[in-house]
Write an enzyme that holds these catalytic residues in place. Structure first.
Site, short mmCIF file in Angstrom:
data_model
loop_
_atom_site.label_atom_id
_atom_site.label_comp_id
_atom_site.label_asym_id
_atom_site.label_seq_id
_atom_site.Cartn_x
_atom_site.Cartn_y
_atom_site.Cartn_z
N VAL A 164 -21.43 -11.70 -5.65
CA VAL A 164 -21.40 -11.23 -7.04
C VAL A 164 -21.35 -12.40 -8.02
O VAL A 164 -22.10 -12.43 -9.00
CB VAL A 164 -20.20 -10.28 -7.24
CG1 VAL A 164 -19.90 -10.07 -8.71
CG2 VAL A 164 -20.51 -8.95 -6.59
N PHE A 197 -29.60 7.97 -1.92
CA PHE A 197 -28.41 8.02 -1.05
C PHE A 197 -28.37 9.30 -0.22
O PHE A 197 -27.31 9.84 0.06
CB PHE A 197 -27.12 7.83 -1.87
CG PHE A 197 -26.92 6.38 -2.23
CD1 PHE A 197 -26.03 5.59 -1.53
CD2 PHE A 197 -27.66 5.80 -3.23
CE1 PHE A 197 -25.88 4.25 -1.82
CE2 PHE A 197 -27.53 4.45 -3.53
CZ PHE A 197 -26.63 3.66 -2.82
N GLY A 252 -28.22 8.12 8.67
CA GLY A 252 -28.13 6.87 9.41
C GLY A 252 -26.84 6.78 10.22
O GLY A 252 -26.17 7.79 10.46
N CYS A 311 -18.60 -3.24 0.35
CA CYS A 311 -18.02 -2.46 -0.75
C CYS A 311 -17.55 -1.06 -0.36
O CYS A 311 -16.37 -0.74 -0.50
CB CYS A 311 -19.01 -2.36 -1.90
SG CYS A 311 -19.29 -3.95 -2.69
N1 LIG Z 1 -21.01 -7.83 -2.64
C1 LIG Z 1 -21.38 -6.81 -3.39
O1 LIG Z 1 -22.44 -6.20 -3.19
C2 LIG Z 1 -20.51 -6.36 -4.55
C3 LIG Z 1 -21.03 -5.48 -5.51
C4 LIG Z 1 -20.23 -5.08 -6.57
C5 LIG Z 1 -18.92 -5.53 -6.66
N2 LIG Z 1 -18.42 -6.38 -5.70
C6 LIG Z 1 -17.05 -6.86 -5.84
O2 LIG Z 1 -17.10 -8.21 -6.32
C7 LIG Z 1 -16.02 -8.96 -5.76
C8 LIG Z 1 -16.56 -10.18 -5.04
O3 LIG Z 1 -17.32 -9.75 -3.94
P1 LIG Z 1 -18.29 -10.74 -3.14
O4 LIG Z 1 -19.02 -9.92 -2.16
O5 LIG Z 1 -19.03 -11.58 -4.12
O6 LIG Z 1 -17.18 -11.65 -2.39
P2 LIG Z 1 -17.40 -12.98 -1.56
O7 LIG Z 1 -16.35 -12.99 -0.53
O8 LIG Z 1 -18.84 -13.13 -1.20
O9 LIG Z 1 -17.08 -14.16 -2.62
C9 LIG Z 1 -15.81 -14.43 -3.16
C10 LIG Z 1 -15.76 -15.93 -3.47
O10 LIG Z 1 -14.58 -16.20 -4.24
C11 LIG Z 1 -14.10 -17.49 -3.85
N3 LIG Z 1 -12.72 -17.63 -4.34
C12 LIG Z 1 -11.62 -16.96 -3.94
N4 LIG Z 1 -10.54 -17.36 -4.67
C13 LIG Z 1 -10.99 -18.28 -5.55
C14 LIG Z 1 -10.36 -19.05 -6.60
N5 LIG Z 1 -9.07 -18.92 -6.89
N6 LIG Z 1 -11.12 -19.92 -7.29
C15 LIG Z 1 -12.45 -20.05 -7.01
N7 LIG Z 1 -13.08 -19.35 -6.07
C16 LIG Z 1 -12.37 -18.47 -5.35
C17 LIG Z 1 -14.30 -17.49 -2.34
O11 LIG Z 1 -14.29 -18.79 -1.82
C18 LIG Z 1 -15.66 -16.81 -2.21
O12 LIG Z 1 -16.72 -17.74 -2.22
C19 LIG Z 1 -15.26 -8.00 -4.85
O13 LIG Z 1 -14.19 -7.43 -5.57
C20 LIG Z 1 -16.29 -6.93 -4.55
O14 LIG Z 1 -15.71 -5.69 -4.25
C21 LIG Z 1 -19.20 -6.80 -4.66
#
Ligand SMILES: NC(=O)c1ccc[n+]([C@@H]2O[C@H](COP(=O)([O-])OP(=O)(O)OC[C@H]3O[C@@H](n4cnc5c(N)ncnc54)[C@H](O)[C@@H]3O)[C@@H](O)[C@H]2O)c1
Length: 439
Positions: free
Chosen positions: A11, A252, A256, A263
């Site tokens: 994200v 949706f 599957g 998420c």
């Molecule tokens: N992946 C998706 O498709 C998606 C979609 C919508 C919302 N989200 C939400 O977005 C959020 C992030 O998800 P993601 O998939 O990107 O996670 P991710 O695990 O890919 O990335 C999180 C990043 O944050 C970094 N991090 C953690 N603590 C930190 C700090 N104090 N300072 C700097 N960096 C730090 C980690 O090293 C990691 O690289 C979650 O809450 C998730 O639910 C994800």
């Protein structure tokens, strides 16, 4: 306008790159030094179509950079987005907010002048209030607002989703913070993307309600598909027949092996826990969580049935490991349950995925990793399609048959046609449709 993106995962990296494409100066921060080094060298730490070009264009234009220096980045920013992970807490399934709170403390310490702190991570209702308290506690003198701006992008089509969202949700009552957020999303504001201003709690709730609704829709059609199998109806036609109803919609409704990913599983479970703790349990969502967990585990049994009741001592070929195509994300992927179930049954598993194998290798043991789809197949007792990557949609069935010896396919995504598979001489098993024996 300067934006700091704290957390450069799926994200943070995609949102940061897209904001820079909007013309904003963005610095993406991460604690992971290796990740930042790779990004500084122009290497993408994740697979997402179009991301590499988007990042390099904006880096060259001087609008996008990567650092581990949170303090200097936050001090220079007008808006600081928190995009760190919120996994389920071990043991109880609540959202683990330790990364969000740790980031809030660091941000508080570094803020300089009026700053809008934005939670983009998916966080339970009330987290914005906690973040506000943490910042106040660390920096009683600070001038700031805390805004909720949940993200709805989907891995695999994330850039398009971010650039052309169905809506943007912004949770704040502060006029000053609203002005900053309008500026950040200016191109979307100008092209009349619906921008919904709500209270912070409401914005936080919208994200969970959206994800749990979609997870419920998937689980619903999956259960209907199982019933269709028993009653000899075709769930694909049922999905079409109900999806054409504008009140239902066709998205949706693909049957599957159960939803996975970073998420839906964690967000459904976290909302279940929030609701229980609030004394307002969500019975529907509780059931969805249980049904989906059981479904993922039950998929291995379908393969065992297709192999005449046992996979002991047999080789099973697996195509697709990621939770969906066009991503390398393996979090909560159905393949993890399917492969574990087959290995428990005594099978040797050979697997191939176009982008997910580096991740998969860290999560699974005892799998023979292959470099192509066809390399999985020699003498396999069954070929199992778990993820519907495009390259698996048009396999050379003649070659598959020759390699396998006894052509048995278990298609957990219904990407092949039962009649055509029977005509090609396959024993073909799929979901929610009649499975046909070889002709
Ligand atoms: N992946 C998706 O498709 C998606 C979609 C919508 C919302 N989200 C939400 O977005 C959020 C992030 O998800 P993601 O998939 O990107 O996670 P991710 O695990 O890919 O990335 C999180 C990043 O944050 C970094 N991090 C953690 N603590 C930190 C700090 N104090 N300072 C700097 N960096 C730090 C980690 O090293 C990691 O690289 C979650 O809450 C998730 O639910 C994800």
């Amino acid at each position: 306008m300067r934006v700091a993106m704290i957390g450069t995962g799926y994200v943070g990296l995609i949102s940061g790159a897209c904001f820079s494409e909007f013309g904003i100066d963005v610095t993406c921060v991460d604690k992971d030094k290796v990740k930042i080094k790779r990004l500084q060298a122009g290497e993408m730490p994740i697979y997402e179509p179009g991301l590499e070009d988007l990042v390099s264009t904006n880096v060259v234009a001087g609008r996008l950079s990567f650092t581990t220096d949170l303090k200097a980045t936050v001090a220079a920013a007008d808006a600081v987005f928190i995009a760190v992970g919120t996994p389920n807490r071990r043991g109880d399934g609540h959202a683990d907010l330790s990364y969000v709170y740790a980031a809030a403390e660091e941000i508080a310490d570094a803020m300089n002048g009026y700053t809008v702190v934005v939670t983009k991570s998916t966080v339970p209702v009330g987290t914005g209030r906690e973040v506000e308290k943490i910042i106040r506690c660390v920096r009683p003198d600070a001038h700031y607002d805390v805004v909720s701006n949940p993200e709805f992008l989907r891995e695999g089509s994330a850039i398009e989703d971010f650039m052309r969202p169905d809506r943007v949700v912004i949770g704040t009552k502060s006029q000053r913070a609203k002005d900053v957020m309008r500026h950040v999303y200016r191109p979307l504001y100008l092209n009349e993307t619906p921008i919904l201003f709500t209270s912070r709690q409401t914005a936080e709730m919208i994200k969970y309600a959206a994800n749990t609704f979609l997870a419920t829709k998937i689980t619903f059609i999956n259960e209907i598909a199982d019933l269709c199998e028993v009653l000899e109806a075709d769930s694909q036609d049922v999905a079409k027949g109900i999806g054409l109803d504008g009140r239902i919609g066709s998205k949706f409704l693909h049957v599957g092996p159960g939803y996975g990913g970073s998420c839906f599983p964690k967000d459904t479970l976290a909302l279940v826990r929030t609701a229980q703790q609030s004394g307002q349990p969500l019975k529907i969502v509780e059931t969805v969580v249980d049904v989906n967990d059981a479904r993922k585990k039950a998929m291995a049994e379908r393969v065992i049935v297709a192999c005449d009741g046992s996979v002991n001592g047999k080789t099973i070929a697996i195509l697709g490991l990621t939770f969906k195509p066009n991503t390398d994300d393996m979090r909560e992927a159905p393949s993890l349950d399917v492969i574990a179930g087959l290995q428990r049954g005594g099978a040797t598993v050979r697997a191939y995925d176009p982008e997910g194998m580096a991740e998969a290798k860290q999560m699974m043991e005892g799998v023979e990793w292959c470099k192509s789809a066809y390399e999985t197949m020699p003498d396999a007792a069954a070929l199992v399609i778990i993820t519907e990557w495009n390259e698996f949609r048009a396999l050379d069935l003649h070659r598959v048959k020759q390699l396998m010896g006894q052509p048995v396919m278990v298609d957990l995504r219904n990407i092949y046609n039962p009649d055509e598979m029977a005509a090609a001489g396959f024993r073909y098993s799929c979901i929610g449709r009649a499975s046909l024996p070889p002709s």
